[in-house]
Design a protein around this motif. Sequence first.
Motif, PDB file in Angstrom:
ATOM      1  N   THR A 107      -7.948  14.594  -1.126  1.00 58.90           N
ATOM      2  CA  THR A 107      -7.011  13.481  -1.301  1.00 58.90           C
ATOM      3  C   THR A 107      -6.975  12.983  -2.742  1.00 58.90           C
ATOM      4  N   GLU A 108      -5.786  12.832  -3.258  1.00 61.43           N
ATOM      5  CA  GLU A 108      -5.569  12.251  -4.586  1.00 61.43           C
ATOM      6  C   GLU A 108      -5.620  10.725  -4.460  1.00 61.43           C
ATOM      7  N   ILE A 109      -6.438  10.068  -5.273  1.00 61.69           N
ATOM      8  CA  ILE A 109      -6.496   8.604  -5.303  1.00 61.69           C
ATOM      9  C   ILE A 109      -6.211   8.161  -6.732  1.00 61.69           C
ATOM     10  N   ALA A 110      -5.141   7.394  -6.914  1.00 59.71           N
ATOM     11  CA  ALA A 110      -4.717   6.998  -8.262  1.00 59.71           C
ATOM     12  C   ALA A 110      -3.900   5.712  -8.192  1.00 59.71           C
ATOM     13  N   ALA A 138       0.868  -1.172   0.000  1.00 65.59           N
ATOM     14  CA  ALA A 138       0.000   0.000   0.000  1.00 65.59           C
ATOM     15  C   ALA A 138       0.910   1.229   0.000  1.00 65.59           C
ATOM     16  N   MET A 139       0.370   2.365  -0.430  1.00 65.16           N
ATOM     17  CA  MET A 139       1.173   3.583  -0.478  1.00 65.16           C
ATOM     18  C   MET A 139       0.304   4.778  -0.092  1.00 65.16           C
ATOM     19  N   PHE A 140       0.783   5.524   0.912  1.00 72.08           N
ATOM     20  CA  PHE A 140       0.004   6.629   1.446  1.00 72.08           C
ATOM     21  C   PHE A 140       0.858   7.891   1.587  1.00 72.08           C
ATOM     22  N   GLY A 141       0.251   9.031   1.268  1.00 75.85           N
ATOM     23  CA  GLY A 141       0.858  10.321   1.530  1.00 75.85           C
ATOM     24  C   GLY A 141      -0.036  11.097   2.483  1.00 75.85           C
ATOM     25  N   VAL A 168       5.672  10.082   0.616  1.00 77.15           N
ATOM     26  CA  VAL A 168       4.780   8.941   0.832  1.00 77.15           C
ATOM     27  C   VAL A 168       5.455   7.854   1.656  1.00 77.15           C
ATOM     28  N   VAL A 169       4.618   6.952   2.166  1.00 76.50           N
ATOM     29  CA  VAL A 169       5.090   5.777   2.884  1.00 76.50           C
ATOM     30  C   VAL A 169       4.658   4.537   2.106  1.00 76.50           C
ATOM     31  N   TYR A 176      -2.117   5.935  -3.219  1.00 71.62           N
ATOM     32  CA  TYR A 176      -1.729   5.309  -4.483  1.00 71.62           C
ATOM     33  C   TYR A 176      -1.983   3.814  -4.357  1.00 71.62           C
ATOM     34  N   THR A 177      -2.792   3.299  -5.264  1.00 66.88           N
ATOM     35  CA  THR A 177      -3.351   1.957  -5.105  1.00 66.88           C
ATOM     36  C   THR A 177      -2.674   0.909  -5.984  1.00 66.88           C
ATOM     37  N   PHE A 178      -2.681  -0.314  -5.479  1.00 69.35           N
ATOM     38  CA  PHE A 178      -2.139  -1.468  -6.195  1.00 69.35           C
ATOM     39  C   PHE A 178      -3.303  -2.382  -6.575  1.00 69.35           C
TER      40      PHE A 178
END
Length: 219
Positions: free
Chosen positions: A177-180, A52-55, A102-103, A146-148
Amino acid sequence: MFFLSDMLNKKLKMPAPAEALPGRDRPIPTASKHYVSKRPLKGPYPEGTEQAMFGLGCFWGAERLFWQTPGVWVTAVGYAGGITPNPTYQETCTGLTGHAEVVLVVFDPGEVSYGQLLKIFWEAHDPTQGMRQGNDVGTTYRSAIYTFGEAQQAEAIASRDAYQAALKSAGRDKITTEIAPAPAFYFAEEDHQQYLAKNPYGYCGLKGTGVSCAIPQQA
């Protein structure tokens, strides 16, 4: 005064490709192992784990939040969502790379669900602030997921909509929030990896809204 306002505008606006810094062909040096868990930062990750990836603003405090979560195998901080390849920290701070801090979270879905990670994400910061988090101002501090894969994308959007309803009831602003789909992830320098484990009294700007997030059940 004009110079200061011009610099601020650059940090609040995503750069056009022609404005972006050139970057470099090779990754910048980073740590090989997680400072806390001693696990390999770049893998290989165990079979069955997911990413997973989050900012959510400054990545120092955000990373600690996730590495302390049971079921998370390893975390790393880095840059994503921009234009400049293999940027440095100093370059991202100019606002001319387009990246968010991001993490990257590698987790065991048998121990912690993606939905639980989303709940942590939403409640740990204010996702309504646009290109900032509190006193941290600029595109690097924007809120992002940022989604996988399609399942994560759908779950992230559903969680956003649910949290937006909760925020509206609390009189809060609209989520920015940006979701991509996950773009390239560039590992940050070694000094930034697990920064608050190395510097326990270091800066952490995380501050949530105080509004609880109920994650919708997935079919």
